[in-house]
Design a protein around this motif. Sequence first.
Motif, PDB file in Angstrom:
ATOM      1  N   HIS A 114       0.835  -1.205   0.061  1.00  0.00           N
ATOM      2  CA  HIS A 114       0.041   0.054  -0.033  1.00  0.00           C
ATOM      3  C   HIS A 114       0.977   1.162  -0.062  1.00  0.00           C
ATOM      4  O   HIS A 114       1.047   2.299  -0.602  1.00  0.00           O
ATOM      5  CB  HIS A 114      -0.992  -0.161   1.340  1.00  0.00           C
ATOM      6  N   THR A 263      -5.623   1.053 -12.540  1.00  0.00           N
ATOM      7  CA  THR A 263      -6.282   1.212 -11.101  1.00  0.00           C
ATOM      8  C   THR A 263      -5.565   0.759  -9.952  1.00  0.00           C
ATOM      9  O   THR A 263      -4.676  -0.067  -9.870  1.00  0.00           O
ATOM     10  CB  THR A 263      -7.605  -0.001 -10.925  1.00  0.00           C
ATOM     11  N   ASP A 266      -8.003  -0.947  -3.935  1.00  0.00           N
ATOM     12  CA  ASP A 266      -8.780  -0.206  -2.679  1.00  0.00           C
ATOM     13  C   ASP A 266      -8.176  -1.215  -1.524  1.00  0.00           C
ATOM     14  O   ASP A 266      -8.599  -2.218  -1.113  1.00  0.00           O
ATOM     15  CB  ASP A 266     -10.339  -0.377  -2.590  1.00  0.00           C
ATOM     16  N   TYR A 267      -7.065  -0.858  -0.919  1.00  0.00           N
ATOM     17  CA  TYR A 267      -6.308  -1.500   0.169  1.00  0.00           C
ATOM     18  C   TYR A 267      -7.154  -1.554   1.533  1.00  0.00           C
ATOM     19  O   TYR A 267      -7.074  -2.780   2.011  1.00  0.00           O
ATOM     20  CB  TYR A 267      -4.854  -0.747   0.368  1.00  0.00           C
ATOM     21  N   GLU A 268      -8.029  -0.717   1.841  1.00  0.00           N
ATOM     22  CA  GLU A 268      -8.654  -0.797   2.943  1.00  0.00           C
ATOM     23  C   GLU A 268      -9.707  -2.096   2.818  1.00  0.00           C
ATOM     24  O   GLU A 268      -9.958  -2.774   3.740  1.00  0.00           O
ATOM     25  CB  GLU A 268      -9.641   0.478   3.438  1.00  0.00           C
ATOM     26  N   TYR A 269     -10.323  -2.324   1.666  1.00  0.00           N
ATOM     27  CA  TYR A 269     -11.237  -3.431   1.302  1.00  0.00           C
ATOM     28  C   TYR A 269     -10.475  -4.605   1.414  1.00  0.00           C
ATOM     29  O   TYR A 269     -10.711  -5.780   1.915  1.00  0.00           O
ATOM     30  CB  TYR A 269     -11.806  -3.130  -0.035  1.00  0.00           C
TER      31      TYR A 269
END
Length: 360
Positions: A114, A263, A266-269
């Motif tokens: 990330h 793209t 979405d690292y939180e996902y």
Amino acid sequence: MYLQNSNYKILSNIGSGSGHQVFKVQNNQTSRILALKIEKNPNLGQLDGEIQKLKELDGIKGIPQLIDFGKTKDSKSYIITPLLKRNLQEIAKESLPSLHCTLAIGLSVIEILHQVHKKGILHLDIKPENIMISQPYINIPVDEILQPGFTQLIDFGLSQKFGHKPFLNKVFVGSLRYASRQAHKGNQLGYKDDLESLLYVLVYLRNQKLPWQSLKQQQSQQLEIKKIGEMKEAIFNTTVLSQKFPPQFSQFKQYIETLTQQTMPDYEYIKNLFRSMLSIGDQSSSAKLGCSVTLSQSIKETKQNQNTDHILMLLANLPNNDSIDIPEDQIDIETSIVFISDLISSYPTSSIKSITDIKF
């Protein structure tokens, strides 16, 4: 700084790659034990790129600190970094990490990626040899594994800035066993390719093998790249890679599939998927879903939805029971860098007393 005036003393040779060697060294002033990575031949340029990437990534937990760097008087680039304990390849050869340890390592590397990706840098060579830990063993409490800095991502020799044009048309970047499917096609790579390589690493840690390791060695490297890439393509959207993992691992795999090369993930996902998996015990039924699914069954499940007939022909020669004795990997492009501090004494060092004594 030139090494003929070095403050470092060579202790032992602890590994090598295709274009470099790694030595255990000691700082003569501080007595600190460190790692020296130096090119085998002058003006290779690979370490120059790694030096630049480490400068840009300075301060990120999980990226080795660039302590020193320079060139020898015969123009061999070198870097000095902390000496880390062991890599995941060494650990996997000795024992099978638990599900929780595997997932914790995965979450740790995702945290590192990330931060790396936020800098616009692609690693492009995620594999067990390039993931280090700061302890001799991995089967320890998850909380310890998740501590920032426990896991370290090394070797940025193949890394590139996002969007950088390939050096050559249709060039393969990475290691055959863990490279993404796009790498096998020689396409422009993006953030998702590092995640796909990490997925293969985690599957390898759980199974101590990957399905394409069963393929016979091909006559040429180009054919090897093609055949392994075809098998990865055929298997990726089946349940084969998700065996021995909770259901959220399939969601991780499916999410990678939705990403384009451009793209930013979405690292939180992704992190929440791994946190959810870590909340499931090793003995839960969820953690064992799909263990009885065979390779042939999984391929048949997707035959109706995918145009994989030519890939199925490729897989037809595999044994029917999917229980394959996997030989040592003979197809990785680069020799593993070995960091085994416990075996240092086995190396003869009488002929190497300082960095200036290194001869290739």
